[in-house]
Design an enzyme around this catalytic site. Structure first.
Site, PDB file in Angstrom:
ATOM      1  N   ASN A  52       0.822  -1.212   0.000  1.00 55.15           N
ATOM      2  CA  ASN A  52       0.000   0.000   0.000  1.00 55.15           C
ATOM      3  C   ASN A  52       0.854   1.260   0.000  1.00 55.15           C
ATOM      4  OD1 ASN A  52       0.609  -0.943   2.662  1.00 55.15           O
ATOM      5  ND2 ASN A  52      -0.906   0.416   3.536  1.00 55.15           N
ATOM      6  N   GLU A  54       0.320   5.314   0.524  1.00 53.92           N
ATOM      7  CA  GLU A  54      -0.638   6.329   0.960  1.00 53.92           C
ATOM      8  C   GLU A  54      -0.275   7.705   0.404  1.00 53.92           C
ATOM      9  OE1 GLU A  54      -1.015   5.871   5.236  1.00 53.92           O
ATOM     10  OE2 GLU A  54      -2.055   3.955   4.931  1.00 53.92           O
ATOM     11  N   CYS A  63      -4.181   0.588  -2.506  1.00 51.41           N
ATOM     12  CA  CYS A  63      -4.046  -0.625  -1.686  1.00 51.41           C
ATOM     13  C   CYS A  63      -2.977  -1.550  -2.269  1.00 51.41           C
ATOM     14  CB  CYS A  63      -5.360  -1.397  -1.639  1.00 51.41           C
ATOM     15  SG  CYS A  63      -6.677  -0.573  -0.759  1.00 51.41           S
ATOM     16  N   GLU A  65      -3.165  -4.752  -2.861  1.00 55.31           N
ATOM     17  CA  GLU A  65      -3.663  -5.706  -3.861  1.00 55.31           C
ATOM     18  C   GLU A  65      -3.702  -5.074  -5.245  1.00 55.31           C
ATOM     19  OE1 GLU A  65      -4.909  -4.806  -0.983  1.00 55.31           O
ATOM     20  OE2 GLU A  65      -6.080  -6.376  -0.020  1.00 55.31           O
ATOM     21  N   CYS A 101     -10.236  -4.929   0.323  1.00 51.15           N
ATOM     22  CA  CYS A 101     -11.331  -3.958   0.402  1.00 51.15           C
ATOM     23  C   CYS A 101     -12.249  -4.146  -0.814  1.00 51.15           C
ATOM     24  CB  CYS A 101     -10.791  -2.531   0.469  1.00 51.15           C
ATOM     25  SG  CYS A 101     -10.305  -1.868  -1.138  1.00 51.15           S
TER      26      CYS A 101
END
Ligand code: THU
Length: 164
Positions: A52, A54, A63, A65, A101
Site C-alpha cells: 500500500n 498512501e 491498496c 492488492e 477492500c
C-alpha cells in the site's frame, strides 16, 4: 472458505505468502501506519508483489492488492491464479486475517474474468498463525463484470491486446 495452518499450504502458496510478507515491509503508510503486502501468482507461476502507498490526499491511497495487479499488468502479466495478502499494524500484529477492500475485490474480479478462473485469495495474519483461503467469487458474489456490459471475454482480451 477454509482455514488452515502455514504448514498445510503448498510450497507455491508458501512462497506467495512469504513474498507478500516481504513486500509489506516496504509499505508507505505515514497516515494509517498499517502495513499491507500482496503477491500475485501469474498463470506461469511468476510472483509479482505490491504494497500500500498512501497519500496526504487520503483518497489517492492505493491498496497493496491493486498495486500488485497494476504492477503485474505493466510487466505484461494479465492472467493470474492466486493472490496472497498479509497485514500488520505498526504496534500490533493482526489477530485475524485482513480481506481485500471492496474496490480491490472488484479489480480482482475483473482479472479473474480475463484469467477465466475463480482466483484463489490467500489471507494471513501477521504471524501466519491463521490463514484463510477463499476465492474472488466467494468474496464478491453477484459481481458486476464485463459480461454485464455484454462484452464477451475473448473481446475483452482482444481489446486489451493480451498476449496469452
Ligand atoms: N489497505 C490495503 O492495502 N488493502 C486493503 O484491502 C485494505 C486497506 C491499506 C490502505 C491504507 O494504506 C491502509 O491499508 C489503511 O486503510
Amino acid at each position: 472458505m477454509k482455514e488452515l495452518t502455514y504448514e498445510e499450504l503448498t510450497e507455491t502458496q508458501k512462497k506467495l505468502l512469504d513474498a507478500a510478507e516481504k513486500a509489506m515491509k516496504n509499505s508507505y503508510n505515514p497516515y494509517s501506519k498499517f502495513f499491507v503486502g500482496a503477491a500475485i501468482l501469474t498463470k506461469d507461476d511468476k510472483i509479482i508483489t505490491g504494497t500500500n502507498v498512501e497519500n496526504a490526499a487520503y483518497g489517492s491511497t492505493i491498496c497493496a492488492e491493486r498495486a500488485a495487479i497494476l504492477r503485474a499488468n505493466a510487466m505484461g502479466y494479465r492472467v493470474y491464479k492466486a493472490i496472497a495478502i498479509i497485514a500488520k499494524g505498526q504496534d500490533f500484529d493482526t489477530e485475524d486475517v485482513v480481506g481485500p477492500c471492496g474496490s480491490c475485490r472488484q479489480v480482482l474480479y475483473e482479472f479473474s474474468q480475463i484469467s477465466e478462473q475463480n482466483l484463489e485469495v490467500i489471507m494471513s495474519t501477521t504471524k501466519k498463525d491463521k490463514i484463510v483461503i477463499s476465492s474472488i467469487e466467494e468474496l464478491l458474489p453477484l459481481a458486476f463484470g464485463p459480461k454485464d456490459l455484454g462484452i464477451e471475454n475473448n473481446l475483452v482480451k482482444r481489446s486489451l491486446r493480451v498476449n496469452i
